[in-house]
Motif scaffolding. Structure first.
Motif, PDB file in Angstrom:
ATOM      1  N   ARG A 146       3.959   2.340  12.716  1.00  0.00           N
ATOM      2  CA  ARG A 146       3.305   1.607  11.630  1.00  0.00           C
ATOM      3  C   ARG A 146       4.321   1.036  10.647  1.00  0.00           C
ATOM      4  N   GLU A 197       4.689  -2.894   9.525  1.00  0.00           N
ATOM      5  CA  GLU A 197       4.787  -3.355   8.129  1.00  0.00           C
ATOM      6  C   GLU A 197       6.047  -4.183   7.905  1.00  0.00           C
ATOM      7  N   ILE A 234      -3.733  -3.471  12.760  1.00  0.00           N
ATOM      8  CA  ILE A 234      -3.751  -4.090  11.427  1.00  0.00           C
ATOM      9  C   ILE A 234      -5.189  -4.252  10.935  1.00  0.00           C
ATOM     10  N   ARG A 242      -6.019  -1.753   7.688  1.00  0.00           N
ATOM     11  CA  ARG A 242      -5.567  -2.443   6.482  1.00  0.00           C
ATOM     12  C   ARG A 242      -6.349  -1.923   5.274  1.00  0.00           C
ATOM     13  N   TYR A 255      -1.509  -4.426   4.423  1.00  0.00           N
ATOM     14  CA  TYR A 255      -1.165  -3.403   5.417  1.00  0.00           C
ATOM     15  C   TYR A 255      -0.007  -2.592   4.884  1.00  0.00           C
ATOM     16  N   ALA A 297      -2.099   3.437   6.093  1.00  0.00           N
ATOM     17  CA  ALA A 297      -2.729   3.285   7.401  1.00  0.00           C
ATOM     18  C   ALA A 297      -2.657   4.582   8.201  1.00  0.00           C
TER      19      ALA A 297
END
Length: 446
Positions: free
Chosen positions: A18, A22, A49, A53, A135, A140
């Motif tokens: 993740r 990003e 995403i 998000r 995001y 997340a």
């Protein structure tokens, strides 16, 4: 995080993946490039995403996001009289412009419908009043872990649902009915799945406890003793009838569904009456015969009774192949395979020594007998009509392995051979809620 030549990976994403997403969004990288860097498919990146998000609600007047809100003065769109309501519909709490107004058009940002589906790099994000999405790898990852934890937190149900479950479950469990049988019959009435029922019982949320349920038995493959096996193989009655011979003949001389497994059940060891048990693999129907003892003559009497009542041809169709163990009561193979006119009525095969798992269906079904007649209890007080009653209750028990059906329910309407067998042995289906599998079933008053 991997390098740009990483192969595609599978499984759950972690925080490292993740962070890579990003960083890729901040660099305005395409999903394809981000996917190569973290070793994921571009579709997986897009889905991650969209699903994880963070949403920041826009500052719309009165919460209404219609682009024509400020200049709209429509009234009475709900059909109300002008004298009863002179308020603009956009200000009415009971009116939803999104659902009822033909002029409604959302002022939401159209850019969010295209990659990267977030506002991380949008130059207008600081002054934008519309709903925005960002995001953030940390948020997340926390959201995914929270959803996963919630899904595994265990079953939840209302007090009304729990009361309903107790009302159905308790009286039927008290009759000795297995949970699988109860659920198969009352599936539509239960607000939860069978697995959830077990979870409730494990958690102590129901009046039924684990101690009220039948024991869970695990079966382990037995190790064959080679020396003992060789001794058995050399015995005359087993010649061309061993389990190895059975396996070779399977699907060549006969099919799996034609096989009948046979065994005996003792009451008190080596004394008194015994049960001869057979199970037809094609429909899992188990036959029970009360014998005066465990001799070969008693087994032959059962075979002769069945042949006389059914006729030779029907007997041959119902019992073409019998798989049994090496008990002394089964060793007079000619008396069982041949009738009084020396015509073949069946073919016998024998399991390997100490390998009862080779006939698993009949062994497993003995468990139902022990629910009613525990080990160590004599069969002497009973008559055949008692055992027939027990047989009917066992064969009326719904099984998870039979997709919620009872063995009797698997008998086809046009199966004349099985119908004849049922008439001969006085077999019939017991209503599901009347199935009883405790010692109270056979209350001997003699």
């Amino acid at each position: 995080m991997g390098n740009i030549n990483n192969p595609i990976q599978f499984g759950q994403m972690d925080l490292t993946d993740r962070v890579g997403i990003e960083v890729g969004i901040a660099k305005n990288d395409s999903f394809k490039k981000i996917g190569k860097i973290i070793g994921r498919h571009p579709v997986t990146v897009a889905r991650e995403i969209k699903e994880n998000r963070t949403k920041l609600q826009g500052g719309f007047p009165l919460g209404n996001d219609c682009k024509f809100f400020r200049n709209c003065h429509k009234r009475q769109m709900c059909g109300a009289d002008e004298d009863a309501c002179n308020m603009d519909c956009k200000r009415c709490k009971g009116f939803n412009c999104r659902e009822h107004c033909e002029m409604y058009e959302s002022a939401e940002c159209k850019k969010l419908e295209k990659p990267p589906y977030v506002c991380n790099t949008c130059p207008d994000r600081k002054l934008c009043k519309k709903t925005r999405y960002y995001y953030n790898a940390k948020y997340a990852d926390a959201a995914v872990k929270r959803r996963r934890s919630d899904s595994r937190s265990g079953p939840q149900a209302s007090e009304e649902d729990m009361e309903l479950i107790n009302q159905i479950l308790k009286p039927l469990v008290n009759k000795g009915q297995p949970l699988t049988h109860i659920y198969a019959e009352h599936e539509k009435e239960f607000p939860v799945s069978l697995r959830t029922l077990y979870s409730y019982i494990d958690a102590g949320r129901l009046s039924v406890r684990n101690i009220d349920l039948r024991r869970k038995t695990g079966y382990k493959p037995r190790k064959k003793e080679v020396a003992s096996s060789l001794v058995f193989q050399n015995q005359e009655y087993r010649q061309c009838r061993s389990y190895e011979d059975y396996c070779k003949a399977l699907n060549i001389r006969f099919s799996e569904h034609e096989v009948v497994e046979m065994d005996t059940v003792k009451g008190i060891r080596e004394k008194g009456k015994r049960l001869l048990t057979m199970i037809l693999r094609k429909n899992s129907v188990m036959l029970l015969f009360l014998m005066p003892d465990g001799t070969a003559d008693s087994v032959k009497m059962v075979f002769d009774f069945l042949e006389l009542g059914l006729g030779l041809e029907r007997f041959q169709r119902l019992f073409p192949v019998i798989l049994t163990d090496n008990g002394s009561e089964f060793k007079r193979v000619d008396d069982l395979e041949l009738n009084e006119d020396l015509l073949y009525r069946t073919s016998l095969f024998y399991c390997d020594p100490m390998a009862s798992w080779q006939k698993p269906h009949v062994e497993k079904n003995h468990e139902y007998i022990r629910y009613v007649v525990p080990k160590g209890k004599s069969f002497t007080p009973y008559q055949q009509e008692d055992i027939t009653l027990l047989m009917n209750h066992i064969n009326s028990t719904k099984r998870f392995s039979l997709k919620g059906k009872a063995p009797y329910e698997l008998i086809e309407e046009d199966d004349e051979d099985m119908r004849a067998l049922m008439d001969l042995l006085k077999m019939h289906l017991i209503p599901a809620d009347e199935v009883h599998l405790t010692p109270d079933l056979l209350k001997v008053t003699r």
